[in-house]
Scaffold this motif. Structure first.
Motif, PDB file in Angstrom:
ATOM      1  N   UNK A  95       0.835  -1.196   0.000  1.00 29.67           N
ATOM      2  CA  UNK A  95       0.000   0.000   0.000  1.00 29.67           C
ATOM      3  C   UNK A  95       0.870   1.247   0.000  1.00 29.67           C
ATOM      4  N   UNK A  96       0.457   2.234  -0.781  1.00 30.94           N
ATOM      5  CA  UNK A  96       1.215   3.468  -0.870  1.00 30.94           C
ATOM      6  C   UNK A  96       0.952   4.167  -2.187  1.00 30.94           C
ATOM      7  N   UNK A  97       1.659   5.264  -2.390  1.00 31.67           N
ATOM      8  CA  UNK A  97       1.538   6.051  -3.614  1.00 31.67           C
ATOM      9  C   UNK A  97       2.774   5.849  -4.478  1.00 31.67           C
ATOM     10  N   UNK A  98       2.546   5.644  -5.775  1.00 31.55           N
ATOM     11  CA  UNK A  98       3.618   5.336  -6.707  1.00 31.55           C
ATOM     12  C   UNK A  98       3.480   6.180  -7.973  1.00 31.55           C
ATOM     13  N   UNK A  99       4.566   6.243  -8.721  1.00 32.07           N
ATOM     14  CA  UNK A  99       4.506   6.664 -10.112  1.00 32.07           C
ATOM     15  C   UNK A  99       4.446   5.410 -10.966  1.00 32.07           C
ATOM     16  N   UNK A 100       3.387   5.276 -11.753  1.00 33.26           N
ATOM     17  CA  UNK A 100       3.235   4.169 -12.686  1.00 33.26           C
ATOM     18  C   UNK A 100       3.784   4.587 -14.032  1.00 33.26           C
ATOM     19  N   UNK A 142       6.982   6.355 -23.195  1.00 32.61           N
ATOM     20  CA  UNK A 142       6.653   5.998 -21.812  1.00 32.61           C
ATOM     21  C   UNK A 142       5.629   6.993 -21.296  1.00 32.61           C
ATOM     22  N   UNK A 143       4.543   6.476 -20.732  1.00 32.55           N
ATOM     23  CA  UNK A 143       3.506   7.314 -20.151  1.00 32.55           C
ATOM     24  C   UNK A 143       3.510   7.125 -18.635  1.00 32.55           C
ATOM     25  N   UNK A 144       3.255   8.201 -17.893  1.00 29.46           N
ATOM     26  CA  UNK A 144       3.350   8.142 -16.436  1.00 29.46           C
ATOM     27  C   UNK A 144       2.122   8.729 -15.773  1.00 29.46           C
ATOM     28  N   UNK A 145       1.813   8.208 -14.601  1.00 29.00           N
ATOM     29  CA  UNK A 145       0.707   8.738 -13.799  1.00 29.00           C
ATOM     30  C   UNK A 145       0.943   8.362 -12.347  1.00 29.00           C
ATOM     31  N   UNK A 146       0.417   9.163 -11.429  1.00 27.75           N
ATOM     32  CA  UNK A 146       0.472   8.851 -10.005  1.00 27.75           C
ATOM     33  C   UNK A 146      -0.679   7.914  -9.654  1.00 27.75           C
ATOM     34  N   UNK A 147      -0.355   6.818  -8.954  1.00 24.19           N
ATOM     35  CA  UNK A 147      -1.376   5.841  -8.590  1.00 24.19           C
ATOM     36  C   UNK A 147      -1.266   5.542  -7.098  1.00 24.19           C
ATOM     37  N   UNK A 148      -2.371   5.115  -6.506  1.00 24.70           N
ATOM     38  CA  UNK A 148      -2.407   4.791  -5.087  1.00 24.70           C
ATOM     39  C   UNK A 148      -2.907   3.366  -4.903  1.00 24.70           C
ATOM     40  N   UNK A 149      -2.199   2.591  -4.078  1.00 21.85           N
ATOM     41  CA  UNK A 149      -2.586   1.222  -3.750  1.00 21.85           C
ATOM     42  C   UNK A 149      -3.061   1.200  -2.299  1.00 21.85           C
ATOM     43  N   UNK A 150      -4.259   0.661  -2.060  1.00 18.34           N
ATOM     44  CA  UNK A 150      -4.812   0.608  -0.701  1.00 18.34           C
ATOM     45  C   UNK A 150      -5.186  -0.804  -0.270  1.00 18.34           C
ATOM     46  N   UNK A 151      -5.178  -1.756  -1.206  1.00 16.15           N
ATOM     47  CA  UNK A 151      -5.613  -3.113  -0.876  1.00 16.15           C
ATOM     48  C   UNK A 151      -4.569  -4.170  -1.212  1.00 16.15           C
ATOM     49  N   UNK A 152      -3.307  -3.751  -1.379  1.00 12.54           N
ATOM     50  CA  UNK A 152      -2.242  -4.704  -1.661  1.00 12.54           C
ATOM     51  C   UNK A 152      -2.142  -5.147  -3.104  1.00 12.54           C
ATOM     52  N   UNK A 153      -2.939  -4.569  -3.997  1.00 11.08           N
ATOM     53  CA  UNK A 153      -2.912  -4.935  -5.416  1.00 11.08           C
ATOM     54  C   UNK A 153      -3.073  -3.683  -6.263  1.00 11.08           C
ATOM     55  N   UNK A 154      -2.217  -3.536  -7.273  1.00  8.14           N
ATOM     56  CA  UNK A 154      -2.409  -2.519  -8.292  1.00  8.14           C
ATOM     57  C   UNK A 154      -3.237  -3.145  -9.409  1.00  8.14           C
ATOM     58  N   UNK A 155      -4.472  -2.712  -9.523  1.00 11.71           N
ATOM     59  CA  UNK A 155      -5.396  -3.273 -10.508  1.00 11.71           C
ATOM     60  C   UNK A 155      -5.469  -2.336 -11.704  1.00 11.71           C
ATOM     61  N   UNK A 156      -4.817  -2.732 -12.803  1.00 11.92           N
ATOM     62  CA  UNK A 156      -4.859  -1.964 -14.042  1.00 11.92           C
ATOM     63  C   UNK A 156      -5.935  -2.545 -14.946  1.00 11.92           C
ATOM     64  N   UNK A 157      -6.752  -1.685 -15.541  1.00 14.00           N
ATOM     65  CA  UNK A 157      -7.781  -2.138 -16.468  1.00 14.00           C
ATOM     66  C   UNK A 157      -7.635  -1.402 -17.793  1.00 14.00           C
TER      67      UNK A 157
END
Length: 412
Positions: A95-100, A142-157
């Motif tokens: 869990x945390x904030x990342x750059x994807x 390369x494309x970038x965005x800030x993402x936040x994980x709160x449930x232990x999984x980064x779910x990309x759709x």
């Protein structure tokens, strides 16, 4: 290293059109990679020595690989394979904030217009993005965005409004590191970065280098004696990676003092190089009877004739020093001491140039030697061993040496 690109129009491609999500700008030096994956392809090592995992965690879709040259990148393998037609990826992440970072390239011009959108845990990342219309075919972006994980999984759709979605690689960057100082990424004035590892992939005791690090590290094997002959190299009992650090657990089993010597594999080189810049971020417990002698050692194995360069060197319950051993059959050395101890995080840097070696601790010059400087290829080793001379190593002595990251440069 992954190319950092802005949107470009290329000959024969539609003109670039504005997008709501801009192409990646250089990532701040306060970030460090915590996950890397080569979508649609096998595990690969990039041009600065970082391992990208094989394609995993996909939800549907298929893989596709080309042999075409991909413009705008030094890392062909990362952009020549893709996963297309998937509905998403579910990637385990703390869990945390990342750059994807999404690595993209149009590998199938015959498919016509490809327009797709991406969300991360429900939040938009890309909206109606058309790779070819922005940068052309067979060109990396390369494309970038800030993402936040709160449930232990980064779910990309991934959803496509024309044809199918595609991605060639996925990377997660964090703005925190175990040592509170991020690994430097990219070239410096006069230096070209050729190796970088911040130990983002866990490896249990007994599995280093193993599958995860075999492409980037080697070790002295179990059973070899260390310099004092009082310790024995036992990577299978000493080395592991967890929480973003390489750990050397120094201890004694059945009277055997167990130590380790990890050695980075430099891309395109069978062993070492002539001249270079080497930086390592580290700290250690105050462990009686053990020391570091992290060094550059001559590929020729001719010593003292071809010299030796050591930094940081010292007993782990003492202070940190540096030594420049002369390239002279008669031996001799310059030594530089500090008051710094191993129990705090430090960055040790060795700059080896023609006729000059400079040692820096936390960006402060410790000493500079211009006397009989080595001039033949040398390889870099994190040699961690039992102490020398009259020093003894108690069987009860135990503790850890931690390495947050290692970077290596060649002369530009």
């Amino acid at each position: 290293m992954v190319a950092v690109l802005t949107a470009l129009a290329v000959a024969g491609a539609p003109a670039a059109v504005p997008q709501s999500t801009p192409d990646l700008r250089p990532v701040a030096a306060t970030t460090t990679s915590v996950y890397r994956m080569n979508a649609g392809g096998p595990a690969v090592t990039d041009s600065i020595g970082r391992l990208w995992r094989a394609d995993e965690y996909a939800v549907g879709g298929a893989s596709h690989t080309v042999t075409n040259t991909i413009a705008g990148t030094a890392d062909q393998a990362l952009f020549q394979s893709e996963r297309w037609g998937m509905t998403g990826y579910d990637i385990p992440a703390a869990n945390g904030t990342y750059t994807l970072q999404l690595l993209l390239a149009e590998l199938n011009p015959a498919s016509g217009t490809r327009i797709f959108s991406v969300t991360a845990n429900g939040s938009p990342v890309l909206t109606n993005y058309n790779i070819a219309a922005n940068v052309g075919n067979y060109r990396a972006v390369v494309k970038a965005a800030t993402v936040t994980v709160t449930s232990g999984v980064l779910s990309l759709r991934f959803t496509a409004s024309a044809n199918s979605a595609s991605v060639t690689g996925i990377e997660l960057l964090s703005d925190t590191t175990p040592s509170a100082e991020a690994m430097p990424v990219g070239d410096l004035a006069g230096w070209r970065q050729i190796f970088a590892d911040n130990f983002a992939t866990p490896a249990a005791v007994g599995s280093f280098p193993g599958t995860a690090y075999n492409g980037t590290w080697r070790v002295y094997p179990d059973g070899w004696s260390d310099t004092s002959h009082h310790g024995t190299y036992y990577p299978s009992k000493v080395l592991s990676v967890a929480d973003g650090v390489l750990k050397m657990h120094l201890h004694t089993e059945n009277g055997v003092h167990m130590v380790a010597n990890p050695i980075p594999k430099l891309p395109g080189l069978s062993n070492g190089q002539t001249y270079g810049r080497y930086s390592v971020r580290f700290k250690a417990d105050s462990i009686a009877g053990y020391k570091t002698a992290w060094l550059l050692w001559p590929d020729s194995e001719v010593w003292p004739g071809d010299g030796e360069i050591d930094f940081p060197e010292g007993n782990l319950n003492g202070t940190i020093s540096a030594f420049m051993h002369f390239a002279d059959p008669a031996g001799g050395q310059n030594g530089y001491s500090t008051s710094a101890t191993y129990t705090s995080w430090h960055t040790a840097t060795t700059e080896w140039s023609p006729g000059k070696v400079t040692f820096l601790l936390d960006d402060v010059v410790v000493g500079t030697s211009t006397t009989k400087v080595p001039s033949k290829p040398m390889h870099y080793m994190l040699q961690t061993e039992t102490c020398l001379g009259s020093c003894t190593t108690p069987d009860s002595s135990t503790g850890d040496v931690l390495v947050d990251w290692v970077v290596v440069y060649a002369k530009a």
